[in-house]
Scaffold this motif. Structure first.
Motif, PDB file in Angstrom:
ATOM      1  N   LEU A 140      50.801 -52.711  22.231  1.00  0.00           N
ATOM      2  CA  LEU A 140      49.697 -53.345  22.932  1.00  0.00           C
ATOM      3  C   LEU A 140      48.653 -52.327  23.379  1.00  0.00           C
ATOM      4  O   LEU A 140      47.466 -52.583  23.368  1.00  0.00           O
ATOM      5  N   HIS A 141      49.086 -51.136  23.727  1.00  0.00           N
ATOM      6  CA  HIS A 141      48.173 -50.140  24.275  1.00  0.00           C
ATOM      7  C   HIS A 141      47.737 -49.104  23.251  1.00  0.00           C
ATOM      8  O   HIS A 141      47.091 -48.128  23.594  1.00  0.00           O
ATOM      9  N   ASP A 142      48.046 -49.290  21.991  1.00  0.00           N
ATOM     10  CA  ASP A 142      47.738 -48.295  20.975  1.00  0.00           C
ATOM     11  C   ASP A 142      46.233 -48.036  20.899  1.00  0.00           C
ATOM     12  O   ASP A 142      45.460 -48.919  20.564  1.00  0.00           O
ATOM     13  N   ASN A 143      45.858 -46.831  21.242  1.00  0.00           N
ATOM     14  CA  ASN A 143      44.458 -46.390  21.199  1.00  0.00           C
ATOM     15  C   ASN A 143      43.525 -47.199  22.088  1.00  0.00           C
ATOM     16  O   ASN A 143      42.332 -47.273  21.828  1.00  0.00           O
ATOM     17  N   ASP A 144      44.049 -47.797  23.109  1.00  0.00           N
ATOM     18  CA  ASP A 144      43.209 -48.565  24.035  1.00  0.00           C
ATOM     19  C   ASP A 144      42.808 -47.651  25.193  1.00  0.00           C
ATOM     20  O   ASP A 144      43.661 -47.149  25.917  1.00  0.00           O
ATOM     21  N   PRO A 145      41.529 -47.415  25.378  1.00  0.00           N
ATOM     22  CA  PRO A 145      41.092 -46.524  26.457  1.00  0.00           C
ATOM     23  C   PRO A 145      41.542 -46.989  27.838  1.00  0.00           C
ATOM     24  O   PRO A 145      41.762 -46.168  28.725  1.00  0.00           O
ATOM     25  N   ALA A 146      41.687 -48.290  28.037  1.00  0.00           N
ATOM     26  CA  ALA A 146      42.109 -48.799  29.341  1.00  0.00           C
ATOM     27  C   ALA A 146      43.528 -48.333  29.673  1.00  0.00           C
ATOM     28  O   ALA A 146      43.836 -48.056  30.839  1.00  0.00           O
ATOM     29  N   TYR A 147      44.404 -48.249  28.668  1.00  0.00           N
ATOM     30  CA  TYR A 147      45.769 -47.772  28.889  1.00  0.00           C
ATOM     31  C   TYR A 147      45.737 -46.347  29.448  1.00  0.00           C
ATOM     32  O   TYR A 147      46.403 -46.028  30.427  1.00  0.00           O
ATOM     33  N   TYR A 148      44.951 -45.500  28.810  1.00  0.00           N
ATOM     34  CA  TYR A 148      44.875 -44.104  29.244  1.00  0.00           C
ATOM     35  C   TYR A 148      44.138 -43.966  30.571  1.00  0.00           C
ATOM     36  O   TYR A 148      44.424 -43.051  31.344  1.00  0.00           O
ATOM     37  N   ALA A 149      43.217 -44.866  30.859  1.00  0.00           N
ATOM     38  CA  ALA A 149      42.557 -44.871  32.168  1.00  0.00           C
ATOM     39  C   ALA A 149      43.568 -45.209  33.262  1.00  0.00           C
ATOM     40  O   ALA A 149      43.550 -44.611  34.341  1.00  0.00           O
ATOM     41  N   GLY A 150      44.462 -46.159  32.982  1.00  0.00           N
ATOM     42  CA  GLY A 150      45.506 -46.501  33.946  1.00  0.00           C
ATOM     43  C   GLY A 150      46.441 -45.328  34.196  1.00  0.00           C
ATOM     44  O   GLY A 150      46.801 -45.038  35.343  1.00  0.00           O
ATOM     45  N   ARG A 151      46.839 -44.642  33.127  1.00  0.00           N
ATOM     46  CA  ARG A 151      47.695 -43.457  33.273  1.00  0.00           C
ATOM     47  C   ARG A 151      46.990 -42.392  34.109  1.00  0.00           C
ATOM     48  O   ARG A 151      47.581 -41.779  34.991  1.00  0.00           O
TER      49      ARG A 151
ATOM     50  N   PRO B  49      42.980 -57.715  35.931  1.00  0.00           N
ATOM     51  CA  PRO B  49      42.825 -58.538  34.730  1.00  0.00           C
ATOM     52  C   PRO B  49      43.083 -57.791  33.413  1.00  0.00           C
ATOM     53  O   PRO B  49      43.230 -58.424  32.376  1.00  0.00           O
ATOM     54  N   ASN B  50      43.143 -56.462  33.435  1.00  0.00           N
ATOM     55  CA  ASN B  50      43.262 -55.689  32.203  1.00  0.00           C
ATOM     56  C   ASN B  50      44.708 -55.240  31.997  1.00  0.00           C
ATOM     57  O   ASN B  50      45.168 -54.276  32.609  1.00  0.00           O
ATOM     58  N   THR B  51      45.427 -55.923  31.126  1.00  0.00           N
ATOM     59  CA  THR B  51      46.851 -55.638  30.908  1.00  0.00           C
ATOM     60  C   THR B  51      47.103 -54.217  30.412  1.00  0.00           C
ATOM     61  O   THR B  51      48.009 -53.547  30.921  1.00  0.00           O
ATOM     62  N   PRO B  52      46.357 -53.688  29.435  1.00  0.00           N
ATOM     63  CA  PRO B  52      46.621 -52.305  29.013  1.00  0.00           C
ATOM     64  C   PRO B  52      46.458 -51.296  30.150  1.00  0.00           C
ATOM     65  O   PRO B  52      47.215 -50.325  30.238  1.00  0.00           O
ATOM     66  N   TYR B  53      45.490 -51.518  31.036  1.00  0.00           N
ATOM     67  CA  TYR B  53      45.317 -50.625  32.183  1.00  0.00           C
ATOM     68  C   TYR B  53      46.581 -50.634  33.057  1.00  0.00           C
ATOM     69  O   TYR B  53      47.087 -49.583  33.445  1.00  0.00           O
ATOM     70  N   VAL B  54      47.078 -51.823  33.333  1.00  0.00           N
ATOM     71  CA  VAL B  54      48.267 -51.961  34.178  1.00  0.00           C
ATOM     72  C   VAL B  54      49.474 -51.326  33.489  1.00  0.00           C
ATOM     73  O   VAL B  54      50.288 -50.668  34.143  1.00  0.00           O
ATOM     74  N   LEU B  55      49.601 -51.494  32.179  1.00  0.00           N
ATOM     75  CA  LEU B  55      50.714 -50.880  31.451  1.00  0.00           C
ATOM     76  C   LEU B  55      50.643 -49.361  31.511  1.00  0.00           C
ATOM     77  O   LEU B  55      51.665 -48.691  31.671  1.00  0.00           O
ATOM     78  N   GLY B  56      49.447 -48.814  31.392  1.00  0.00           N
ATOM     79  CA  GLY B  56      49.291 -47.361  31.499  1.00  0.00           C
ATOM     80  C   GLY B  56      49.645 -46.862  32.885  1.00  0.00           C
ATOM     81  O   GLY B  56      50.331 -45.844  33.045  1.00  0.00           O
ATOM     82  N   TYR B  57      49.196 -47.567  33.894  1.00  0.00           N
ATOM     83  CA  TYR B  57      49.515 -47.203  35.275  1.00  0.00           C
ATOM     84  C   TYR B  57      51.025 -47.275  35.492  1.00  0.00           C
ATOM     85  O   TYR B  57      51.626 -46.368  36.060  1.00  0.00           O
ATOM     86  N   ALA B  58      51.630 -48.352  34.978  1.00  0.00           N
ATOM     87  CA  ALA B  58      53.072 -48.539  35.152  1.00  0.00           C
ATOM     88  C   ALA B  58      53.864 -47.440  34.441  1.00  0.00           C
ATOM     89  O   ALA B  58      54.836 -46.918  34.991  1.00  0.00           O
TER      90      ALA B  58
END
Length: 83
Positions: free
Chosen positions: A11-22, A50-59
């Motif tokens: 789900l988070h593959d190459n998604d900038p929001a995922y890395y922003a959450g991290r 509202p942004n699932t990839p962001y939350v996954l990165g944070y988690a």
């Protein structure tokens, strides 16, 4: 001619929001937020962001921080009792 089988992307593959959450979890931790407070903040994000990839990165980063904290605590506790 060779063929390759495409691998399913996460789900988070190459998604900038995922890395922003991290990155945000990393920054929060290095500004003095404890692992427990990070877990509480993660709960709010899960419920309201509202942004699932962001939350996954944070988690993911919060879970890594908890694992690091446990490893350091276990190591220090071992050496204190062994001495």
């Amino acid at each position: 001619m060779t063929t390759t089988t495409p691998t399913p992307t996460l789900l988070h593959d190459n998604d900038p929001a995922y890395y922003a959450g991290r990155a945000d979890a990393y920054d929060d931790h290095h500004t003095g937020t404890t692992p427990h407070e990070l877990a509480i903040r993660l709960g709010y994000l899960i419920d309201h962001h509202p942004n699932t990839p962001y939350v996954l990165g944070y988690a993911d980063r919060v879970l890594e921080i908890h694992a690091e904290h446990r490893a350091i605590t276990n190591h220090d506790t071992y050496w204190e009792t062994a001495a």
